[in-house]
Write a protein that holds these residues in place. Structure first.
Motif, mmCIF file in Angstrom:
data_model
loop_
_atom_site.group_PDB
_atom_site.id
_atom_site.type_symbol
_atom_site.label_atom_id
_atom_site.label_comp_id
_atom_site.label_asym_id
_atom_site.label_seq_id
_atom_site.Cartn_x
_atom_site.Cartn_y
_atom_site.Cartn_z
ATOM 1 N N UNK A 121 11.705 13.868 -10.327
ATOM 2 C CA UNK A 121 10.753 13.073 -9.551
ATOM 3 C C UNK A 121 11.248 11.646 -9.328
ATOM 4 N N UNK A 122 12.288 11.242 -10.047
ATOM 5 C CA UNK A 122 12.863 9.899 -9.900
ATOM 6 C C UNK A 122 11.845 8.809 -10.237
ATOM 7 N N UNK A 123 10.981 9.103 -11.187
ATOM 8 C CA UNK A 123 9.975 8.115 -11.569
ATOM 9 C C UNK A 123 10.620 6.835 -12.077
ATOM 10 N N UNK A 124 11.804 6.961 -12.662
ATOM 11 C CA UNK A 124 12.481 5.775 -13.208
ATOM 12 C C UNK A 124 12.930 4.808 -12.124
ATOM 13 N N UNK A 125 13.291 5.340 -10.958
ATOM 14 C CA UNK A 125 13.752 4.477 -9.879
ATOM 15 C C UNK A 125 12.597 3.808 -9.159
ATOM 16 N N UNK A 148 -5.792 2.284 -9.091
ATOM 17 C CA UNK A 148 -5.157 3.569 -8.805
ATOM 18 C C UNK A 148 -3.920 3.762 -9.668
ATOM 19 N N UNK A 149 -3.135 2.712 -9.771
ATOM 20 C CA UNK A 149 -1.911 2.786 -10.562
ATOM 21 C C UNK A 149 -2.222 2.966 -12.043
ATOM 22 N N UNK A 150 -3.187 2.203 -12.541
ATOM 23 C CA UNK A 150 -3.573 2.306 -13.952
ATOM 24 C C UNK A 150 -4.037 3.722 -14.281
ATOM 25 N N UNK A 151 -4.841 4.308 -13.418
ATOM 26 C CA UNK A 151 -5.364 5.653 -13.666
ATOM 27 C C UNK A 151 -4.236 6.682 -13.711
ATOM 28 N N UNK A 203 0.831 -1.205 0.000
ATOM 29 C CA UNK A 203 0.000 0.000 0.000
ATOM 30 C C UNK A 203 0.868 1.259 0.000
ATOM 31 N N UNK A 204 1.963 1.221 0.744
ATOM 32 C CA UNK A 204 2.848 2.380 0.806
ATOM 33 C C UNK A 204 3.585 2.568 -0.514
ATOM 34 N N UNK A 205 4.119 1.484 -1.090
ATOM 35 C CA UNK A 205 4.820 1.592 -2.370
ATOM 36 C C UNK A 205 3.877 2.122 -3.441
ATOM 37 N N UNK A 206 2.659 1.600 -3.467
ATOM 38 C CA UNK A 206 1.696 2.046 -4.474
ATOM 39 C C UNK A 206 1.395 3.539 -4.319
ATOM 40 N N UNK A 223 2.170 6.279 -7.210
ATOM 41 C CA UNK A 223 1.048 7.074 -7.735
ATOM 42 C C UNK A 223 1.268 8.563 -7.484
ATOM 43 N N UNK A 224 1.819 8.916 -6.331
ATOM 44 C CA UNK A 224 2.040 10.335 -6.040
ATOM 45 C C UNK A 224 3.093 10.922 -6.964
ATOM 46 N N UNK A 225 4.130 10.142 -7.277
ATOM 47 C CA UNK A 225 5.153 10.611 -8.214
ATOM 48 C C UNK A 225 4.556 10.777 -9.606
#
Length: 214
Positions: free
Chosen positions: A106-110, A125-128, A65-68, A72-74
């Motif tokens: 944002x380090x989205x790649x990491x 949530x992730x898909x959206x 839940x925390x990783x997701x 999603x926030x990034x």
């Protein structure tokens, strides 16, 4: 005798301090996931966030839940950067450049590789969040192509692959020291995207959907 409709109780709004704690947890988790990977102990995240372990578990019942939430926030912040680029009325390629540098910060790649390794990558949530980012990036690139500033033989997938590769520190190097090269190398890449193109690219433009199937 007239019956009165039962009153509907509104769900209580989260307190301001609870919202601040949640944001501190997400920020600390993002930093530590980038530095150490998704297996960093949750009590270390709590310590960096300045909250107790119970506060972490009250907001996020498990690690997934925390990783997701972090991913999603990034993605949401990356989408907001793309929306700002689309709102600009000046140079379309300059707007694309600013977006790319912001996305790298944002380090989205990491963080994105954690999706497939830690939880269901098809979570709603992730898909959206992912679909919103992809659509907006396509619009940012499309505007630069229409202006004749972006070479026509590149796709969203090409851009996202390179941003992911260049914003990730090389293997065997210190994460923080590698940061100083990110924007320099991204700018070299961006200069190669300008139209007119000086060479023909082998193969074809990479569609973002292809990346999902890799």
């Amino acid at each position: 005798m007239t019956a009165t409709a039962p009153s509907v109780r509104k769900a209580p709004r989260p307190r301001a301090d609870a919202l601040r704690n949640r944001e501190r947890i997400v920020t600390a988790a993002r930093e530590m996931f980038v530095e150490h990977g998704p297996d960093v102990p949750l009590d270390e995240i709590a310590r960096r966030a300045g909250v107790g372990n119970a506060t972490v578990y009250r907001n996020f019942p498990d690690r997934d839940a925390l990783v997701r939430e972090v991913v999603c926030s990034v993605m949401d912040r990356t989408a907001e950067a793309a929306e700002l680029a689309l709102a600009e009325t000046g140079d379309a390629f300059a707007a694309l450049e600013r977006f790319v540098h912001t996305a790298a910060d944002e380090r989205i790649s990491a963080l994105c590789p954690m999706v497939s390794s830690t939880f269901d990558q098809h979570h709603p949530d992730l898909e959206a969040s992912r679909e919103r980012v992809e659509q907006l990036v396509e619009e940012v690139m499309g505007r630069a192509k229409v202006a004749g500033q972006l070479r026509p033989d590149v796709g969203v997938g090409d851009l996202m692959i390179v941003v992911a590769q260049l914003s990730r520190p090389p293997a065997g190097t210190d994460c923080m020291r590698g940061d100083r090269f990110v924007h320099r190398h991204l700018q070299l890449f961006l200069d190669g995207l300008r139209a007119p193109a000086r060479s023909a690219l082998p193969g074809r433009a990479v569609d973002i959907r292809e990346l999902r199937d890799c």
